[in-house]
Design a protein around this motif. Structure first.
Motif, PDB file in Angstrom:
ATOM      1  N   CYS A  54       0.870  -1.176   0.000  1.00 32.21           N
ATOM      2  CA  CYS A  54       0.000   0.000   0.000  1.00 32.21           C
ATOM      3  C   CYS A  54       0.908   1.227   0.000  1.00 32.21           C
ATOM      4  O   CYS A  54       1.983   1.208   0.596  1.00 32.21           O
ATOM      5  N   PHE A  56      -0.605   4.690   0.119  1.00 36.34           N
ATOM      6  CA  PHE A  56      -1.488   5.851   0.169  1.00 36.34           C
ATOM      7  C   PHE A  56      -1.018   6.917   1.153  1.00 36.34           C
ATOM      8  O   PHE A  56      -0.829   8.066   0.802  1.00 36.34           O
ATOM      9  N   CYS A  83       0.417  -0.581  -4.820  1.00 35.50           N
ATOM     10  CA  CYS A  83       0.472   0.875  -5.001  1.00 35.50           C
ATOM     11  C   CYS A  83       1.855   1.475  -4.747  1.00 35.50           C
ATOM     12  O   CYS A  83       2.278   2.394  -5.451  1.00 35.50           O
ATOM     13  N   CYS A 166      -5.116  13.300  -2.209  1.00 30.58           N
ATOM     14  CA  CYS A 166      -5.039  11.901  -2.626  1.00 30.58           C
ATOM     15  C   CYS A 166      -4.077  11.717  -3.798  1.00 30.58           C
ATOM     16  O   CYS A 166      -4.023  12.542  -4.712  1.00 30.58           O
ATOM     17  N   ILE A 168      -4.066   8.482  -5.294  1.00 30.51           N
ATOM     18  CA  ILE A 168      -4.508   7.216  -5.881  1.00 30.51           C
ATOM     19  C   ILE A 168      -4.508   7.249  -7.415  1.00 30.51           C
ATOM     20  O   ILE A 168      -4.035   6.307  -8.059  1.00 30.51           O
ATOM     21  N   GLN A 203     -12.795   2.639  -6.555  1.00 31.82           N
ATOM     22  CA  GLN A 203     -12.414   3.953  -6.018  1.00 31.82           C
ATOM     23  C   GLN A 203     -13.610   4.896  -5.993  1.00 31.82           C
ATOM     24  O   GLN A 203     -13.706   5.768  -5.144  1.00 31.82           O
TER      25      GLN A 203
END
Length: 450
Positions: A54, A56, A83, A166, A168, A203
């Motif tokens: 991850c 984020f 990610c 963000c 993402i 998302q």
């Protein structure tokens, strides 16, 4: 020529992050098993290790880098995906390779084929003579990381929004909706495998089909539009609990209320509001920030009185004044949300919000988070107290010496509350039960069998 032997190559797997990352992991694990690889539960028993990361927030980055380091120390042969694999530092360097240069390969998220190619390069398949993936290794529903009675159904990848806090989209790209026929076929396979609850994730679930202009797809030769309403309508025919996550409060969500009222999908919405101040929402670049949220919630509850709404909020966003924070608390009083999570603003590397003026000290951000959660406790408790004396349907997750642990229609796994059934010892995991609610606390319900 493929080398055949009775000893299959073995891959260890570490998966971190959100349910969307978990579905990526399930796809990779399914491919591995279908192609003759064994999966190891330990570093020692693995020929190499895949770490699904991850990236984020800072804490997730640190956890992922630590997991990679541990895998390198314990096994030595590591492939990184997820990610964090797509994340660069300010100089444009690969973060994973900067910290751990000895990893064998690095890929980004939803990269099953790239991961498999890296595994082929460093651990070629060795299929046993009698290997038949359709008979003895992979069940029709694939390899799953969830318990047998519920499963996540990912309907799209990426996101078209550019929220200022963000990153993402830079990790997972723009919205790409899965073909509706493919999604519904996966749901049918899960239902046939005994799954009782499907959790729809993406998302931006409300935006499903926007990228393909709601193109008509096909299920068993029957035309179905690639749109959230039609998706829910079809899922509602499977006789399962269908739970929606990551929904933005667009007007199109209004259309789902009749499906909830009729019991086709669960009366549950996970809506990440993030804030209530119009100015802060504009700085956050939140979608649907101009919608009349309170009016919409009131209208929804008129149609679906038992609707559960869960949300998350960010406290201490750059420039947030005390008055704007109080505006958020007032919103909670009016909205009467059932479940609330909160995050103190974290300046994620690469997020445009980091350049905004008025950055608040960490102590202020954390204090406001604590205040918000304390403020919400009374609201959540009052919402649960309304269920005392009622008969409700629950799904059993666990049996222990004190009885059964279950979830109601208003409780998603891992993030919401539980229902403790004191006389539920004879129930079975994965079955539905009717119970009478006798008490509650801030998060959970207590019940006896009806």
């Amino acid at each position: 020529m493929t080398n055949r032997t009775t000893t299959p190559p073995t891959v260890g797997f570490v998966s971190l992050g959100c349910p969307k990352a978990a579905t990526d992991a399930e796809h990779i694990l399914t491919r591995l098993r279908s192609e003759g690889y064994a999966i190891s539960g330990s570093y020692d028993g693995a020929d190499l290790v895949v770490v699904n990361t991850c990236g984020f927030i800072d804490a997730a980055v640190e956890e992922s880098l630590d997991a990679i380091g541990e895998a390198l120390a314990e096994n030595g042969r590591v492939i990184v995906t997820g990610c964090l694999g797509a994340k660069k530092d300010v100089a444009g360097n690969d973060i994973v390779r900067s910290v751990h240069p000895k990893v064998l390969a690095v890929t980004g998220p939803h990269a099953t084929q790239e991961v498999m190619e890296a595994i082929y390069a460093h651990l070629p398949p060795r299929l046993p003579d009698d290997h038949d993936p359709f008979v003895d290794l992979v069940p029709p529903q694939g390899i799953r990381l969830t318990p047998e009675h519920y499963a996540y159904l990912k309907i799209s990848e990426g996101c078209n929004h550019r929220c200022s806090f963000c990153i993402i989209p830079s990790l997972r790209g723009d919205l790409v909706s899965r073909p509706i026929g493919e999604v519904l076929r996966e749901a049918e396979i899960l239902a046939a495998a005994g799954v009782k609850e499907i959790l729809v994730i993406s998302q931006d679930t409300s935006a499903y089909g926007v990228d393909v202009k709601y193109r008509t797809g096909f299920l068993g030769g029957k035309p179905v539009k690639t749109r959230l309403y039609e998706l829910c309508e079809q899922l509602g025919q499977l006789g399962l609990w269908v739970r929606l996550h990551y929904v933005y409060p667009y007007p199109s969500v209004d259309d789902l209320m009749p499906l909830m009222a009729e019991g086709k999908i669960l009366p549950y919405l996970d809506i990440p509001f993030q804030h209530a101040s119009p100015r802060i929402l504009k700085l956050m670049k939140r979608p649907a920030s101009s919608e009349k949220v309170l009016e919409r919630i009131t209208a929804w509850r008129k149609q679906v009185p038992d609707l559960t709404i869960r949300s998350t909020f960010i406290t201490g966003f750059p420039g947030e004044t005390e008055a704007e924070f109080n505006e958020l608390l007032d919103f909670l009083d009016e909205a009467q949300l059932d479940r609330v999570g909160a995050f103190a603003y974290s300046p994620v590397e690469g997020a445009t919000a980091n350049a905004l003026p008025g950055a608040l000290p960490e102590a202020v951000r954390e204090e406001r988070k604590a205040l918000l959660l304390r403020h919400q406790e009374d609201i959540s408790t009052q919402r649960l107290e309304r269920k005392i004396g009622r008969r409700i349907k629950v799904l059993i997750d666990e049996i222990d010496e004190e009885g059964a642990i279950a979830r109601s229609e208003g409780d998603a796994p891992d993030i919401d509350g539980l229902v403790y059934i004191t006389d539920g010892h004879d129930l079975e995991v994965g079955e539905f039960a009717e119970v009478n609610v006798i008490d509650c606390d801030v998060h959970d319900l207590y019940a006896t069998l009806a």
